[in-house]
Design a protein around this motif. Structure first.
Motif, PDB file in Angstrom:
ATOM      1  N   ARG A 177      -8.242  40.983  35.579  1.00  0.00           N
ATOM      2  CA  ARG A 177      -6.978  40.871  34.838  1.00  0.00           C
ATOM      3  C   ARG A 177      -6.423  39.456  34.882  1.00  0.00           C
ATOM      4  O   ARG A 177      -6.680  38.708  35.827  1.00  0.00           O
ATOM      5  CB  ARG A 177      -5.945  41.837  35.440  1.00  0.00           C
ATOM      6  CG  ARG A 177      -6.379  43.283  35.360  1.00  0.00           C
ATOM      7  CD  ARG A 177      -5.373  44.264  35.930  1.00  0.00           C
ATOM      8  NE  ARG A 177      -5.907  45.614  35.745  1.00  0.00           N
ATOM      9  CZ  ARG A 177      -5.869  46.277  34.587  1.00  0.00           C
ATOM     10  NH1 ARG A 177      -5.259  45.738  33.535  1.00  0.00           N
ATOM     11  NH2 ARG A 177      -6.409  47.475  34.479  1.00  0.00           N
ATOM     12  N   GLU A 178      -5.669  39.106  33.867  1.00  0.00           N
ATOM     13  CA  GLU A 178      -4.855  37.884  33.917  1.00  0.00           C
ATOM     14  C   GLU A 178      -3.794  38.086  35.002  1.00  0.00           C
ATOM     15  O   GLU A 178      -3.516  39.220  35.408  1.00  0.00           O
ATOM     16  CB  GLU A 178      -4.186  37.628  32.556  1.00  0.00           C
ATOM     17  CG  GLU A 178      -5.138  37.544  31.371  1.00  0.00           C
ATOM     18  CD  GLU A 178      -5.955  36.266  31.333  1.00  0.00           C
ATOM     19  OE1 GLU A 178      -5.723  35.358  32.170  1.00  0.00           O
ATOM     20  OE2 GLU A 178      -6.863  36.180  30.476  1.00  0.00           O
ATOM     21  N   GLN A 179      -3.173  36.982  35.416  1.00  0.00           N
ATOM     22  CA  GLN A 179      -2.164  37.075  36.482  1.00  0.00           C
ATOM     23  C   GLN A 179      -1.063  38.079  36.165  1.00  0.00           C
ATOM     24  O   GLN A 179      -0.562  38.761  37.048  1.00  0.00           O
ATOM     25  CB  GLN A 179      -1.542  35.699  36.709  1.00  0.00           C
ATOM     26  CG  GLN A 179      -2.344  34.873  37.720  1.00  0.00           C
ATOM     27  CD  GLN A 179      -1.439  33.962  38.515  1.00  0.00           C
ATOM     28  OE1 GLN A 179      -0.554  33.325  37.935  1.00  0.00           O
ATOM     29  NE2 GLN A 179      -1.625  33.905  39.829  1.00  0.00           N
ATOM     30  N   ASP A 180      -0.691  38.179  34.903  1.00  0.00           N
ATOM     31  CA  ASP A 180       0.404  39.093  34.541  1.00  0.00           C
ATOM     32  C   ASP A 180      -0.080  40.528  34.302  1.00  0.00           C
ATOM     33  O   ASP A 180       0.733  41.386  33.947  1.00  0.00           O
ATOM     34  CB  ASP A 180       1.179  38.552  33.326  1.00  0.00           C
ATOM     35  CG  ASP A 180       0.318  38.437  32.087  1.00  0.00           C
ATOM     36  OD1 ASP A 180      -0.875  38.838  32.122  1.00  0.00           O
ATOM     37  OD2 ASP A 180       0.817  37.932  31.057  1.00  0.00           O
ATOM     38  N   ALA A 199       1.280  42.770  24.519  1.00  0.00           N
ATOM     39  CA  ALA A 199       0.023  43.340  25.025  1.00  0.00           C
ATOM     40  C   ALA A 199       0.138  43.803  26.479  1.00  0.00           C
ATOM     41  O   ALA A 199      -0.662  44.620  26.942  1.00  0.00           O
ATOM     42  CB  ALA A 199      -1.115  42.324  24.892  1.00  0.00           C
ATOM     43  N   LEU A 200       1.167  43.306  27.173  1.00  0.00           N
ATOM     44  CA  LEU A 200       1.373  43.737  28.564  1.00  0.00           C
ATOM     45  C   LEU A 200       1.725  45.220  28.664  1.00  0.00           C
ATOM     46  O   LEU A 200       1.692  45.804  29.749  1.00  0.00           O
ATOM     47  CB  LEU A 200       2.478  42.903  29.219  1.00  0.00           C
ATOM     48  CG  LEU A 200       2.092  41.434  29.464  1.00  0.00           C
ATOM     49  CD1 LEU A 200       3.279  40.660  30.016  1.00  0.00           C
ATOM     50  CD2 LEU A 200       0.910  41.360  30.427  1.00  0.00           C
ATOM     51  N   CYS A 201       2.075  45.827  27.518  1.00  0.00           N
ATOM     52  CA  CYS A 201       2.446  47.251  27.568  1.00  0.00           C
ATOM     53  C   CYS A 201       1.300  48.116  28.091  1.00  0.00           C
ATOM     54  O   CYS A 201       1.541  49.170  28.697  1.00  0.00           O
ATOM     55  CB  CYS A 201       2.920  47.750  26.202  1.00  0.00           C
ATOM     56  SG  CYS A 201       1.624  47.880  24.964  1.00  0.00           S
ATOM     57  N   VAL A 268      -2.127  45.882  18.925  1.00  0.00           N
ATOM     58  CA  VAL A 268      -1.029  44.924  19.088  1.00  0.00           C
ATOM     59  C   VAL A 268      -1.199  43.958  17.929  1.00  0.00           C
ATOM     60  O   VAL A 268      -2.176  43.196  17.887  1.00  0.00           O
ATOM     61  CB  VAL A 268      -1.111  44.213  20.447  1.00  0.00           C
ATOM     62  CG1 VAL A 268       0.041  43.224  20.590  1.00  0.00           C
ATOM     63  CG2 VAL A 268      -1.086  45.240  21.586  1.00  0.00           C
ATOM     64  N   GLY A 269      -0.283  44.026  16.962  1.00  0.00           N
ATOM     65  CA  GLY A 269      -0.564  43.379  15.677  1.00  0.00           C
ATOM     66  C   GLY A 269      -1.794  44.068  15.103  1.00  0.00           C
ATOM     67  O   GLY A 269      -1.860  45.303  15.053  1.00  0.00           O
ATOM     68  N   SER A 270      -2.790  43.290  14.711  1.00  0.00           N
ATOM     69  CA  SER A 270      -4.007  43.919  14.175  1.00  0.00           C
ATOM     70  C   SER A 270      -5.136  43.957  15.204  1.00  0.00           C
ATOM     71  O   SER A 270      -6.265  44.309  14.866  1.00  0.00           O
ATOM     72  CB  SER A 270      -4.459  43.176  12.915  1.00  0.00           C
ATOM     73  OG  SER A 270      -4.745  41.834  13.261  1.00  0.00           O
ATOM     74  N   THR A 271      -4.828  43.589  16.442  1.00  0.00           N
ATOM     75  CA  THR A 271      -5.852  43.554  17.490  1.00  0.00           C
ATOM     76  C   THR A 271      -5.804  44.841  18.310  1.00  0.00           C
ATOM     77  O   THR A 271      -4.749  45.208  18.820  1.00  0.00           O
ATOM     78  CB  THR A 271      -5.626  42.350  18.418  1.00  0.00           C
ATOM     79  OG1 THR A 271      -5.626  41.161  17.628  1.00  0.00           O
ATOM     80  CG2 THR A 271      -6.722  42.258  19.472  1.00  0.00           C
ATOM     81  N   ARG A 272      -6.974  45.493  18.430  1.00  0.00           N
ATOM     82  CA  ARG A 272      -7.028  46.753  19.174  1.00  0.00           C
ATOM     83  C   ARG A 272      -7.464  46.440  20.605  1.00  0.00           C
ATOM     84  O   ARG A 272      -8.525  45.873  20.841  1.00  0.00           O
ATOM     85  CB  ARG A 272      -8.034  47.688  18.499  1.00  0.00           C
ATOM     86  CG  ARG A 272      -8.122  49.077  19.097  1.00  0.00           C
ATOM     87  CD  ARG A 272      -9.048  49.934  18.217  1.00  0.00           C
ATOM     88  NE  ARG A 272      -9.337  51.227  18.805  1.00  0.00           N
ATOM     89  CZ  ARG A 272     -10.235  51.441  19.768  1.00  0.00           C
ATOM     90  NH1 ARG A 272     -10.899  50.434  20.280  1.00  0.00           N
ATOM     91  NH2 ARG A 272     -10.465  52.664  20.223  1.00  0.00           N
ATOM     92  N   LEU A 273      -6.597  46.804  21.564  1.00  0.00           N
ATOM     93  CA  LEU A 273      -6.884  46.551  22.978  1.00  0.00           C
ATOM     94  C   LEU A 273      -7.054  47.877  23.702  1.00  0.00           C
ATOM     95  O   LEU A 273      -6.398  48.871  23.350  1.00  0.00           O
ATOM     96  CB  LEU A 273      -5.731  45.761  23.609  1.00  0.00           C
ATOM     97  CG  LEU A 273      -5.437  44.398  22.973  1.00  0.00           C
ATOM     98  CD1 LEU A 273      -4.208  43.764  23.645  1.00  0.00           C
ATOM     99  CD2 LEU A 273      -6.635  43.464  23.068  1.00  0.00           C
ATOM    100  N   ILE A 274      -7.920  47.899  24.731  1.00  0.00           N
ATOM    101  CA  ILE A 274      -8.070  49.106  25.542  1.00  0.00           C
ATOM    102  C   ILE A 274      -7.872  48.768  27.014  1.00  0.00           C
ATOM    103  O   ILE A 274      -8.033  47.617  27.434  1.00  0.00           O
ATOM    104  CB  ILE A 274      -9.436  49.812  25.343  1.00  0.00           C
ATOM    105  CG1 ILE A 274     -10.592  48.890  25.741  1.00  0.00           C
ATOM    106  CG2 ILE A 274      -9.590  50.298  23.917  1.00  0.00           C
ATOM    107  CD1 ILE A 274     -11.957  49.584  25.704  1.00  0.00           C
TER     108      ILE A 274
END
Lengths: 286, 286
Positions: A177-180, A199-201, A268-274
């Motif tokens: 993970r990133e720091q946040d 994206a932090l959600c 998030v916007g048009s980017t799909r994150l999992i």
């Protein structure tokens, strides 16, 4: 470091290593490395005598409207990062080498692929299982290392390896993970600064779910209600899925009794994150 | 001779052979051996340092109304015949070993399986490809030998091996026939004496087709008309299919220009028999 581009050379190279008693550790990737990939390579370095990293953006796991063409690529940067992380070989096959004319064979893992990304991305896991079966036959590794961020992928590959009696060990490593808290992904480069914040959600939802679980909550619906309510309030987000599943069957469950996972896919916007959290495990999010 | 019943023992045995530089030749079978099987084993004996013969009546390649339960079996007789033909190992796994609980992975060769037996026996080649993929991963052979009597099966396996980059050679051997021309098959035991006589219509059709071809006929429809007219006049027969196909795509063709095969499936009484002729090849039928 060796760079190998053909199947035949890769097979001869690995067969010779195996015959000389060397242990081959394999990290299959689509390139554009971040620290998550590099942590897999460092683990491979610890476990194998020879570390093979493949870079191949596999077209059969992308849907027609997905981001195959714009998927980020940078071979020279990847080569340097892999070398620094301890890779001995980069296997970098072409599309013509992977899917020649008359290509027509696919591996289907039928049950654990039905839910989650299997619902949202029809054919995705057929492409993933097929390319992994091919890569395993090319690289002939003793073990292959995958990140747990793609949790359903890891379950699918483990199932395929067991079912088809492939003689290798599949190792799953914790999400980097990133720091946040944001899970590392090659697709994070698509995010605008505002989207990066939204994206932090995902990671924050995992943390909330862990807290509820640690307080004794075992009702999947109540955890999911809390999470979806939270994500819906975050700007520029759209939930693709938010589910709690058995880690064995990947089917939705109502009660968190046997080992279970909360799996999220959010646009998030048009980017799909999992992202995902296996209940009961550690989760290093501030 | 060694008899091995578990996947793990088979893999360890073959891996040790490979590591000591030995060549493993494999003959996968469903048992109830006839001279066709034995000729494959004798060929394996010539080509390998170690000959492994598997005996497994694979349920996933039988349809629900097919002859899985009555398929003929005789392990003790098979063991002796295989030993006499030069086999070193019989691999004889159980259903629980092959398809344990939660089993769910299948290999589909999508194009060459569409016609012929793929039409008549839905799911058949999915079962064949899957069990062969599993057996190849268990036995780890350098080469595997199949009879050409099951021509579409041979094409399917070759396609799977090429597509999934399995590092072994597939060898096809000529069909072994009874003196009167009937292709050897474990299912021939189902035939009554009268049916046994009618069953000659398959090999005689191949011979007729070869004669027409040798006389210069290149129109597939004219050859098939001749053959189907002949078979329809033979007692107790019902044609399942009679087709002429490309040996590359297994699609029907109109003109015999590139390499092509006449493939027959005929019910004789309630027994379904198959046979085939690749135009231009030898055919030793009186």
């Amino acid at each position: 470091m060796n760079i190998i581009g053909t199947v035949q050379e890769m097979q001869r190279y690995s067969e010779a290593l195996r015959n000389s008693g060397k242990r081959v550790a394999f990290v299959p990737t689509m390139g554009y490395f971040h620290d998550g990939h590099l942590s897999l390579m460092r683990e491979a370095r610890k476990r194998g005598d020879c570390v093979v990293v493949s870079i191949y953006v596999n077209p059969t796991q992308f849907g027609p409207s997905e981001d195959l063409d714009k998927y980020p690529r940078n071979f020279e940067r990847d080569r340097q990062l892999a070398e620094d992380a301890g890779a001995d070989v980069i296997f970098f096959p072409s599309n013509a080498e992977m899917y020649p004319e008359h290509y027509q064979t696919y591996v289907n893992v039928e049950e654990v692929t039905k839910n989650l990304c299997g619902l949202s991305r029809p054919g995705h896991f057929r492409g993933v299982a097929t390319v992994c079966a091919k890569l395993f036959n090319m690289v002939k590794p003793h073990l292959a290392i995958f990140g747990k961020k793609d949790f359903q992928q890891l379950v699918t590959i483990k199932r395929m390896v067991a079912d088809l009696n492939m003689d290798l060990e599949i190792v799953g490593m914790p999400t980097t993970r990133e720091q946040d808290g944001l899970a590392m992904s090659s697709r994070n480069v698509y995010l605008s600064p505002e989207e990066r914040q939204s994206a932090l959600c995902l990671s924050r939802s995992l943390k909330k779910a862990k807290e509820l679980f640690d307080q004794g909550e075992r009702d999947a619906g109540r955890i999911l209600d809390e999470i979806t309510g939270y994500i819906e309030g975050v700007p520029s987000t759209r939930i693709d899925y938010a589910r709690i599943c058995s880690t064995t069957t990947m089917k939705d469950i109502d009660r968190l009794e046997d080992e279970s996972v909360m799996a999220l896919a959010v646009f998030v916007g048009s980017t799909r994150l999992i992202d995902n959290y296996v209940f009961g495990e550690e989760l290093n999010i501030e």
